[in-house]
Design a protein around this motif. Structure first.
Motif, PDB file in Angstrom:
ATOM      1  N   SER A 244      -6.468 -98.080  -8.913  1.00  0.00           N
ATOM      2  CA  SER A 244      -5.805 -97.330  -9.985  1.00  0.00           C
ATOM      3  C   SER A 244      -6.763 -96.765 -11.033  1.00  0.00           C
ATOM      4  N   CYS A 245      -7.982 -97.301 -11.111  1.00  0.00           N
ATOM      5  CA  CYS A 245      -8.848 -96.916 -12.228  1.00  0.00           C
ATOM      6  C   CYS A 245     -10.068 -96.161 -11.711  1.00  0.00           C
ATOM      7  N   GLU A 246      -9.968 -94.854 -11.789  1.00  0.00           N
ATOM      8  CA  GLU A 246     -11.009 -93.991 -11.224  1.00  0.00           C
ATOM      9  C   GLU A 246     -12.375 -94.241 -11.860  1.00  0.00           C
ATOM     10  N   SER A 247     -12.355 -94.614 -13.150  1.00  0.00           N
ATOM     11  CA  SER A 247     -13.633 -94.761 -13.863  1.00  0.00           C
ATOM     12  C   SER A 247     -14.247 -96.157 -13.743  1.00  0.00           C
ATOM     13  N   LEU A 248     -13.648 -97.022 -12.922  1.00  0.00           N
ATOM     14  CA  LEU A 248     -14.212 -98.376 -12.753  1.00  0.00           C
ATOM     15  C   LEU A 248     -15.656 -98.278 -12.234  1.00  0.00           C
ATOM     16  N   ALA A 249     -16.588 -98.887 -12.965  1.00  0.00           N
ATOM     17  CA  ALA A 249     -18.011 -98.762 -12.596  1.00  0.00           C
ATOM     18  C   ALA A 249     -18.627-100.093 -12.204  1.00  0.00           C
ATOM     19  N   ALA A 250     -18.070-101.203 -12.693  1.00  0.00           N
ATOM     20  CA  ALA A 250     -18.636-102.520 -12.364  1.00  0.00           C
ATOM     21  C   ALA A 250     -17.558-103.579 -12.507  1.00  0.00           C
ATOM     22  N   ALA A 251     -17.656-104.613 -11.679  1.00  0.00           N
ATOM     23  CA  ALA A 251     -16.703-105.735 -11.762  1.00  0.00           C
ATOM     24  C   ALA A 251     -17.443-106.998 -11.334  1.00  0.00           C
ATOM     25  N   GLU A 252     -17.685-107.879 -12.305  1.00  0.00           N
ATOM     26  CA  GLU A 252     -18.501-109.066 -12.063  1.00  0.00           C
ATOM     27  C   GLU A 252     -17.688-110.332 -12.244  1.00  0.00           C
ATOM     28  N   LEU A 253     -17.949-111.298 -11.390  1.00  0.00           N
ATOM     29  CA  LEU A 253     -17.248-112.587 -11.472  1.00  0.00           C
ATOM     30  C   LEU A 253     -18.118-113.612 -12.210  1.00  0.00           C
TER      31      LEU A 253
END
Ligand SMILES: Cc1cc2nc3c(=O)[nH]c(=O)nc-3n(C[C@H](O)[C@H](O)[C@H](O)COP(=O)(O)OP(=O)(O)OC[C@H]3O[C@@H](n4cnc5c(N)ncnc54)[C@H](O)[C@@H]3O)c2cc1C
Length: 452
Positions: A244-253
């Motif tokens: 859903s989020c086109e601008s998602l650039a990073a996702a860290e756990l």
């Protein structure tokens, strides 16, 4: 073969006497890795200043019967850049010139010893961005990043180092120079040598220069730390954000024990109430990255999150993630694993890890974090002896049982070579050995790295 006499003098004639380090103290920094786990002895350290000096040094070492360990910033985490037994270290750090920054086309030609931070700074000055970023940016070099096919924080958006390479130049074992740096965006003229060298870990040749692409520099960035009830929910949230989020650039756990460790290490207050796990997300866009992030989090029903207000707070949030490696190393020398997993398998592995590790050492501490957007986990196990390989066996076999890879982005080096035959097929390994044998028939580059 014992290196023949006169090696030092011949190398000094090429690179200058000050750039051949024989003295024990001068060599020391080049002989131990960042974690302190890998330490060896170099016969010499040679510091060439140009591609030609690299080529001539390689020929002299080859003729002198000396093996070579190419070294960049020495931030690698699998022991691939440190000498073991009297090799010659060829350090590329002096080759730190940006040959060309083309603001129009968004392309850079950089020498192998240019650091990630220098490259990022030059890209920003030219109105662009470099697509790779990670915590070792002040020391990690272009050559090392290509040789390890480095990943980092924005792979989910821009791909790994391999995807940033437009052209390459490298010195082979016989001193011949391959590649081209003319910046061709399309070039289907046979085997793609940049791809071959990306991830080759210094075993096929010494990368001397590269032409790299730059990516768009977004004017707006936003970050939020989300509290979740475990890895399963974390993966679910990231999957939904990807959709859903086109601008998602990073996702860290980050897991709670890792956050506690880094908060203590950095002497900081907890940014949001305690949760079993956290996801640190970043959006980047030329519109309003903050609104896009807030809307996306609201859409998927995130209830516990802290949004960084402004660039300073964003940096502070990211320091939590980037400080994890240091915080762990401050406690002890960890056994480190850098693994990737198929979709939906992270929670299976995480559920099994505590029992598997406790069966070996009940007091061992497991700290897991990683690039969740790429399903890439960094598993650290503290509290075991350095030479104790039991935990490595147990963790890596568990990863393989889940269908994962034993190295997501750090490479195989010396640390993981024993497990490579369990990860790659016989045919794959035979093809890899054939490539190595044809490009480096005497095996002078990085002996013992990649292949046992
Ligand atoms: C705090 C910290 C965070 C990190 N985070 C990440 C991360 O998020 N993602 C990631 O991918 N890695 C990460 N790393 C690992 C490391 O920074 C990368 O592997 C990096 O690409 C290594 O670059 P380097 O210049 O230090 O290479 P080195 O450590 O010097 O060398 C690494 C390997 O490349 C070979 N090599 C080096 N230069 C050349 C050359 N010019 N030609 C041929 N072979 C060469 C060496 O022989 C060795 O096998 C991290 C490390 C640290 C310490």
């Amino acid at each position: 073969l014992e290196p023949r006499e006169g090696l030092v003098e011949e190398l000094a004639a090429v690179v200058g006497p000050n750039n051949v380090l024989e003295d024990e103290h001068a060599r020391a920094d080049y002989e131990v890795d960042w974690t302190g786990r890998y330490k060896g002895r170099a016969r010499l350290v040679v510091r060439p200043g140009t591609p030609e000096e690299v080529a001539r040094s390689v020929v002299i070492c080859g003729q002198g019967g000396a093996s070579i360990v190419p070294q960049g910033g020495n931030t690698g985490l699998v022991g691939g850049a440190v000498p073991v037994n009297g090799e010659v270290v060829i350090s590329l750090r002096r080759m730190n010139r940006l040959v060309e920054v083309d603001a129009g086309s968004g392309q850079v030609v950089a020498e192998a010893g240019v650091t990630l931070a220098t490259l990022a700074g030059a890209a920003a000055q030219a109105g662009w961005r470099f697509g790779i970023d990670f915590a070792a940016r002040d020391s990690a070099t272009v050559g090392g990043m290509i040789a390890t096919n480095a990943g980092g924080l924005h792979v989910m958006r821009h791909g790994s180092m391999r995807e940033q390479i437009i052209g390459i130049e490298a010195v082979l074992a016989d001193g011949q120079v391959i590649g081209r740096l003319s910046g061709l965006l399309k070039d289907n003229t046979g085997y793609h040598l940049p791809s071959l060298l990306a991830g080759s870990e210094g075993t096929l040749g010494i990368i001397t220069r590269a032409c790299l692409k730059l990516v768009r520099r977004d004017s707006s960035r936003a970050s939020a730390l989300i509290g979740v009830d475990g890895p399963e929910q974390a993966e679910e949230i990231v999957n939904r954000l990807r959709q859903s989020c086109e601008s998602l650039a990073a996702a860290e756990l980050i897991l709670e024990n890792g956050l506690s460790l880094v908060l203590k290490h950095q002497r900081r207050e907890r940014p949001l109430p305690e949760h079993p796990a956290y996801v640190l997300v970043e959006t980047a866009s030329n519109r309003d990255a903050e609104t896009e992030l807030v809307d996306a989090l609201a859409d998927i029903g995130v209830v516990s999150a802290v949004l960084a207000a402004g660039a300073n707070e964003q940096r502070r949030l990211w320091e939590l993630r980037e400080g994890l490696t240091d915080a762990i190393s401050a406690v002890g020398v960890p056994h480190k694993f850098d693994v990737s997993l198929p979709a939906g398998r992270i929670r299976h592995l995480m559920a099994k890890l505590p029992d598997l590790v406790a069966a070996i050492e009940p007091n061992a501490v497991i700290v897991v974090f990683g690039h969740l957007g790429d399903r890439n986990l960094h598993i650290n196990v503290l509290g075991l002896g350095r030479g104790d390989g039991r935990v490595d066996d147990v963790v890596l076999r568990a990863v393989l049982r889940e269908g994962g890879s034993i190295s997501a982005e750090h490479g195989i080096g010396r640390a993981k070579r024993r497990w490579l035959p369990f990860d790659r097929s016989r045919a794959d390994l035979a093809a890899m050995r054939a490539i190595k044998a044809s490009l480096d028939p005497r095996g002078i580059f990085n002996p013992g790295v990649l292949f046992a």
